[in-house]
Design a protein around this motif. Structure first.
Motif, short mmCIF file in Angstrom:
data_model
loop_
_atom_site.label_atom_id
_atom_site.label_comp_id
_atom_site.label_asym_id
_atom_site.label_seq_id
_atom_site.Cartn_x
_atom_site.Cartn_y
_atom_site.Cartn_z
N VAL A 148 0.83 -1.20 0.00
CA VAL A 148 0.00 0.00 0.00
C VAL A 148 0.87 1.26 0.00
O VAL A 148 0.60 2.22 -0.72
CB VAL A 148 -0.95 0.00 1.21
CG1 VAL A 148 -1.70 1.32 1.32
CG2 VAL A 148 -1.95 -1.15 1.12
N ALA A 149 1.94 1.24 0.79
CA ALA A 149 2.83 2.40 0.86
C ALA A 149 3.50 2.65 -0.49
O ALA A 149 3.63 3.80 -0.92
CB ALA A 149 3.88 2.19 1.95
N ILE A 150 3.93 1.59 -1.15
CA ILE A 150 4.60 1.73 -2.45
C ILE A 150 3.65 2.31 -3.49
O ILE A 150 4.00 3.21 -4.25
CB ILE A 150 5.15 0.37 -2.91
CG1 ILE A 150 6.32 -0.06 -2.01
CG2 ILE A 150 5.60 0.42 -4.36
CD1 ILE A 150 6.82 -1.46 -2.28
N ILE A 151 2.42 1.79 -3.52
CA ILE A 151 1.46 2.26 -4.51
C ILE A 151 1.08 3.72 -4.24
O ILE A 151 0.94 4.52 -5.17
CB ILE A 151 0.21 1.36 -4.52
CG1 ILE A 151 0.58 -0.04 -5.03
CG2 ILE A 151 -0.90 1.96 -5.37
CD1 ILE A 151 -0.57 -1.02 -5.02
N CYS A 152 0.92 4.09 -2.98
CA CYS A 152 0.59 5.48 -2.64
C CYS A 152 1.78 6.41 -2.88
O CYS A 152 1.60 7.58 -3.25
CB CYS A 152 0.15 5.58 -1.19
SG CYS A 152 -1.42 4.74 -0.82
N TYR A 153 2.99 5.89 -2.71
CA TYR A 153 4.19 6.71 -2.84
C TYR A 153 4.55 6.98 -4.29
O TYR A 153 5.09 8.05 -4.61
CB TYR A 153 5.37 6.00 -2.14
CG TYR A 153 6.73 6.62 -2.36
CD1 TYR A 153 7.14 7.72 -1.62
CD2 TYR A 153 7.60 6.10 -3.33
CE1 TYR A 153 8.39 8.29 -1.83
CE2 TYR A 153 8.84 6.66 -3.55
CZ TYR A 153 9.24 7.75 -2.79
OH TYR A 153 10.48 8.31 -3.01
N SER A 154 4.23 6.05 -5.19
CA SER A 154 4.68 6.14 -6.59
C SER A 154 3.56 6.65 -7.49
O SER A 154 2.56 5.94 -7.69
CB SER A 154 5.15 4.77 -7.08
OG SER A 154 6.14 4.23 -6.22
N PRO A 155 3.69 7.84 -8.06
CA PRO A 155 2.66 8.35 -8.98
C PRO A 155 2.48 7.47 -10.21
O PRO A 155 1.40 7.43 -10.79
CB PRO A 155 3.21 9.74 -9.38
CG PRO A 155 4.15 10.11 -8.27
CD PRO A 155 4.76 8.81 -7.82
N ALA A 156 3.54 6.74 -10.61
CA ALA A 156 3.45 5.89 -11.80
C ALA A 156 2.54 4.68 -11.57
O ALA A 156 2.15 4.02 -12.53
CB ALA A 156 4.85 5.41 -12.20
#
Length: 293
Positions: free
Chosen positions: A25-33
Motif C-alpha cells: 500500500v505504501a509503495i502504490i501510494c508513494y509512486s505516482p506511476a
C-alpha cells in the motif's frame, strides 16, 4: 486466561500479513506511476489483506485483554468484511486479466478509472454489508443452538459466506480456464505467422498456464478447507478443527502480495526507489501488463 497456541499463531499470521501488505500500500501510494487502474486493483487487494491482518491482531488483543460481547461482534464483523473484500478484489483482478486479453485491442482505450472504481465500490459495499450482519443481530449470542463452528456467527451466516465463496471460486475457475484458452490460442496464431512454434513461445505459454494454476491452486487450497468445514462442521466438534482450517485460509492473504505485487516489475522498481532514494539505470526492469501472468 491461558494463551491458546492457535490464537498466538493467528496473531503471528496477522502480523506478517499486515507488514507485507502495508508495504505494498505504501509503495502504490508513494509512486505516482502506480496510479493506473491495474494497480488500483492491486492496491484494493493489499488494503483488504492489510485490514484482515490488523483484524487478526485486534481479535487476539481483545480476546485476552477486553472480553466483551460487543467487542467480539465488532471484531468478527471487521474480519468478515476484510476477508470478503480480499476475495472480492481477487475476483476483480481475475476479471481485469480476462478482459485485458479478451479485448486486447480495445480494452485499454475503453477502460476508465471510473469503471474500476465502480467495480471496487460494489465489491467493498457487499463486503461491508456481510461484515455488518453479525453486528446488526445475525449472531448466536443469545441462541447457542444456532451457533456455527465460528462463534458468534450463526450457521445460516457461515452458510451464506461459504456459498458466496464457492460461487466466486467457480467464476474465477471459469475465467482462468478461458484465459488459458486465449493464451494458447495466441501462441498458436504466432506460431502460424512464423510457420513454426519456437521454444520461447512454448516456454512462455507453459509458464503462463503454470502461473495461472499456481494462482488458482493457492486460492483454492487456502480457502476451500475452511469453507467446506463451515458447511459440514458442527459447533460441538473440537475447536482445533476450526483453527486448523482457518489458519491456512489466512495464508492466502500472506501469499497475495507475492503473487500480485512483488513479482511485478513496476512494484520492484518503486521499491528500489523507495528504499534506496535513487534509481540506477544499469538495473533493468521490464514493464508488465495486467495480463502478464
Amino acid at each position: 486466561a491461558a494463551l491458546n497456541p492457535w490464537d498466538v499463531m493467528l496473531c503471528v499470521s496477522g502480523t506478517a500479513i499486515a507488514c507485507e501488505n502495508a508495504l505494498v500500500v505504501a509503495i502504490i501510494c508513494y509512486s505516482p506511476a502506480l496510479r493506473t487502474p491495474m494497480f488500483v486493483l492491486v492496491g484494493s487487494l493489499a488494503t483488504a489483506d492489510l485490514l484482515a491482518g490488523l483484524g487478526l491482531i485486534l481479535n487476539f488483543v481483545f480476546q485476552y485483554v477486553i472480553r466483551s460481547e460487543t467487542v467480539s461482534l465488532l471484531t468478527v464483523g471487521f474480519l468478515v468484511a476484510s476477508f470478503a473484500a480480499s476475495v472480492s478484489s481477487l475476483l476483480a483482478i481475475t476479471v481485469d486479466r480476462y478482459l485485458s486479453l479478451y479485448n486486447a485491442l480495445t480494452y485499454y482505450s475503453e477502460r476508465t478509472v471510473l469503471c474500476v472504481h465502480t467495480m471496487l465500490a460494489g465489491a467493498w459495499g457487499v463486503s461491508l454489508c456481510l461484515g455488518l450482519l453479525p453486528v446488526l443481530g445475525w449472531n448466536c449470542l443469545h441462541d447457542h443452538a444456532a451457533c456455527s463452528v465460528v462463534r458468534p456467527l450463526t450457521k445460516s451466516n457461515v452458510t451464506l459466506l461459504s456459498a458466496s465463496f464457492f460461487l466466486i471460486f467457480l467464476v474465477m475457475l471459469h475465467l482462468y480456464v478461458e484465459i488459458c484458452k486465449i493464451v494458447c490460442r495466441h501462441a498458436h496464431q504466432i506460431a502460424l505467422q512464423q510457420h513454426f512454434l519456437t521454444a520461447s513461445h512454448y516456454v512462455a505459454t507453459k509458464k503462463g498456464v503454470s502461473t495461472l494454476a499456481i494462482i488458482l491452486g493457492t486460492f483454492g487450497a487456502s480457502w476451500l478447507p475452511f469453507a467446506i468445514y463451515c458447511v459440514v462442521g458442527d459447533p460441538d466438534y473440537p475447536s482445533v478443527y476450526t483453527y486448523a482450517t482457518l489458519l491456512p485460509a489466512t495464508y492466502n492473504s500472506m501469499i497475495n502480495p507475492i503473487i500480485y505485487a512483488y513479482r511485478n516489475q513496476e512494484i520492484q522498481r518503486s521499491m528500489w526507489v523507495l528504499f534506496c532514494g535513487c534509481f540506477q539505470a544499469k538495473v533493468s526492469f521490464r514493464s508488465r501488463s495486467p495480463s502478464d501472468v
